[in-house]
Write a protein that holds these residues in place. Sequence first.
Motif, PDB file in Angstrom:
ATOM      1  N   ASP A 184      28.616  41.546  44.969  1.00 36.64           N
ATOM      2  CA  ASP A 184      29.905  40.837  45.431  1.00 36.64           C
ATOM      3  C   ASP A 184      30.425  40.013  44.402  1.00 36.64           C
ATOM      4  O   ASP A 184      31.548  39.317  44.710  1.00 36.64           O
ATOM      5  N   ARG A 185      29.980  40.149  43.097  1.00 35.44           N
ATOM      6  CA  ARG A 185      30.708  39.231  42.197  1.00 35.44           C
ATOM      7  C   ARG A 185      31.794  40.131  41.546  1.00 35.44           C
ATOM      8  O   ARG A 185      31.646  41.506  41.647  1.00 35.44           O
ATOM      9  N   PRO A 186      33.048  39.923  40.989  1.00 34.14           N
ATOM     10  CA  PRO A 186      34.000  40.596  40.573  1.00 34.14           C
ATOM     11  C   PRO A 186      33.562  41.043  39.193  1.00 34.14           C
ATOM     12  O   PRO A 186      32.491  40.607  38.560  1.00 34.14           O
ATOM     13  N   THR A 187      34.088  42.116  38.732  1.00 29.89           N
ATOM     14  CA  THR A 187      33.798  42.443  37.411  1.00 29.89           C
ATOM     15  C   THR A 187      34.652  41.590  36.425  1.00 29.89           C
ATOM     16  O   THR A 187      35.436  40.742  36.646  1.00 29.89           O
ATOM     17  N   MET A 188      34.308  41.822  35.154  1.00 28.98           N
ATOM     18  CA  MET A 188      34.758  40.960  33.889  1.00 28.98           C
ATOM     19  C   MET A 188      36.560  41.163  34.031  1.00 28.98           C
ATOM     20  O   MET A 188      37.077  39.921  33.862  1.00 28.98           O
ATOM     21  N   LYS A 189      36.807  42.411  34.124  1.00 32.06           N
ATOM     22  CA  LYS A 189      38.132  42.723  34.222  1.00 32.06           C
ATOM     23  C   LYS A 189      38.865  41.762  35.317  1.00 32.06           C
ATOM     24  O   LYS A 189      40.022  41.499  35.042  1.00 32.06           O
ATOM     25  N   GLU A 190      38.347  41.843  36.475  1.00 30.79           N
ATOM     26  CA  GLU A 190      39.014  41.342  37.527  1.00 30.79           C
ATOM     27  C   GLU A 190      38.812  39.671  37.420  1.00 30.79           C
ATOM     28  O   GLU A 190      39.896  38.885  37.674  1.00 30.79           O
ATOM     29  N   VAL A 191      38.072  39.172  36.600  1.00 30.63           N
ATOM     30  CA  VAL A 191      37.902  37.562  36.309  1.00 30.63           C
ATOM     31  C   VAL A 191      38.950  37.343  35.289  1.00 30.63           C
ATOM     32  O   VAL A 191      39.887  36.318  35.328  1.00 30.63           O
ATOM     33  N   GLY A 192      39.507  38.448  34.422  1.00 27.04           N
ATOM     34  CA  GLY A 192      40.501  38.126  33.440  1.00 27.04           C
ATOM     35  C   GLY A 192      41.679  38.144  33.954  1.00 27.04           C
ATOM     36  O   GLY A 192      42.721  37.278  33.628  1.00 27.04           O
ATOM     37  N   LEU A 193      41.894  39.134  35.143  1.00 27.24           N
ATOM     38  CA  LEU A 193      43.382  39.190  35.849  1.00 27.24           C
ATOM     39  C   LEU A 193      43.525  37.662  36.433  1.00 27.24           C
ATOM     40  O   LEU A 193      44.790  37.231  36.576  1.00 27.24           O
ATOM     41  N   GLU A 194      42.472  36.978  37.135  1.00 29.18           N
ATOM     42  CA  GLU A 194      42.920  35.801  37.763  1.00 29.18           C
ATOM     43  C   GLU A 194      42.867  34.811  36.792  1.00 29.18           C
ATOM     44  O   GLU A 194      43.944  33.746  36.904  1.00 29.18           O
ATOM     45  N   LEU A 195      42.210  34.799  35.493  1.00 32.48           N
ATOM     46  CA  LEU A 195      42.553  33.574  34.500  1.00 32.48           C
ATOM     47  C   LEU A 195      43.815  34.026  33.904  1.00 32.48           C
ATOM     48  O   LEU A 195      44.626  32.889  33.585  1.00 32.48           O
ATOM     49  N   GLU A 196      44.388  35.488  33.738  1.00 31.32           N
ATOM     50  CA  GLU A 196      45.858  35.208  33.193  1.00 31.32           C
ATOM     51  C   GLU A 196      46.761  34.828  34.200  1.00 31.32           C
ATOM     52  O   GLU A 196      47.832  34.221  33.951  1.00 31.32           O
ATOM     53  N   GLY A 197      46.614  35.048  35.624  1.00 27.54           N
ATOM     54  CA  GLY A 197      47.497  34.372  36.587  1.00 27.54           C
ATOM     55  C   GLY A 197      47.415  32.799  36.580  1.00 27.54           C
ATOM     56  O   GLY A 197      48.534  32.298  36.611  1.00 27.54           O
TER      57      GLY A 197
END
Length: 486
Positions: free
Chosen positions: A409-422
Amino acid sequence: MHDKQQKEINITVYISHIFLVADTNECASGPSNPCTHICKNIGGSHKCSCPKGYIENGEKKDGGCVKIHNSRFILRLSLGLSITSLFIVVLAGLIYFFIKKRELMKIRKKFFEQNGGILLTQQLSPNGETMDSSKIFSIEELKEATNNYSEDRILGKGGYGIVYKGILKDGRQLAIKKSRVADKTQVEQFINEVVILTQINHRNVVKLLGCCLETEVPMLVYEFISNGTLFEHIHRNKGITSWLTWANCIKLAAEAVDALSYLHSAASIPIIHRDVKSTNILLDETYTAKISDFGASRLVPIDQTQVTTLVQGTLGYLDPQYFQTSQLTEKSDVYSFGVLLAELLTREKPLSIERKTEERNLAIYFLMSMEEDRLMDILDPQLVREASEERLVTMGKLVKKCLNVHGEDRPTMKEVGLELEGLKKQNRHPWADENHQEDTNNLMEQKDLYPLSSNINYNGNPSTGEFVSGQYTVQIDMINEMNQPR
């Protein structure tokens, strides 16, 4: 007249006869010979002398002689014995030196082969070509570079070993890691990791330059990063305004995520770091984040999503699901990164006995605060002043996702990166551009360079609160069990 001359002649003959009769040969053989060696008769007297090899003895009268070759012989004999002894000592020393050197070379060769040196050489230069991205360092090179591993060259100490600062003859600075233990059953895997890591060329990953295999435990050589660890910058000036502004926190987090995402998906073989924490994120001279210390890292075969390993990591950052099952996945790094984000936002250590019992474990404390809608109370005041509540809550929700008890249920690192970019894009509104540029300039002007600190081993025994329910209760139970000694 004639009679007078005759009388004078007779007198002369008579006197001569008297002297001839009186001149006794004192040198004749017999007891009357006054000389011990050579005697020469002289009219009315004699003269004693010594043969070759003898000298007159001043203490004796009339020809006492002593040998002179005895003292010279002793002197020559002593000198000869001294030279011979010195020659023997020097020869023995040379023989001992060459024997020891030969034994040392044998030991180094044994360690080199035992540590997979031949395999590493073949994999790094399969066609006999020179190695470009890595190097096998000799033990002499590293000894000289670290001033024989001097205490004043120590950069940090941790569970895996000691890190020294090294300076090569050409002026290049290195970070040399001496591990404490070696797992002889993992030689091939170690070599594979070295090969993979030497091929990684990411701006946010500390570059592995090579290794030394001539010691019992292989030594790894990394590029030297000058500006300390993120842990130091977070906790050194806690409670006062620092360069860790909201914008810079997002920047550092995004850089770390970019590196971890690369390791998980972009590398030729996925790499799980397994020990993501603030002491393993270094800052260079421009305050760019670099992931370091791959001592616990594991390669994951492309056809597998998880590997079974002995549990390793740092309490407070360790994925509770991994602790329970020994099943390591890339989501274990995501959990650890979630703890890191919470640490960055609150300026609190992951485990601390100095806090209240229910607050000792930062992950639990952060999740409870989110559930009770009091996130703003635990965040660092500087961040609360600089960022809107909406953005802070968005970041809090991202941390909550990363700290989910179930890895899937945790996001992937790539998904975490997208949120941080936002979040980074939200910072770039017109009236903040000037302030953001000023923050960046201030960041570049920092002069507080200091050495890397020792890795911190946290100890704590966080307890639960009865008011927490649902998945948080499950997670608290798992973390409590993880923090208890087995």
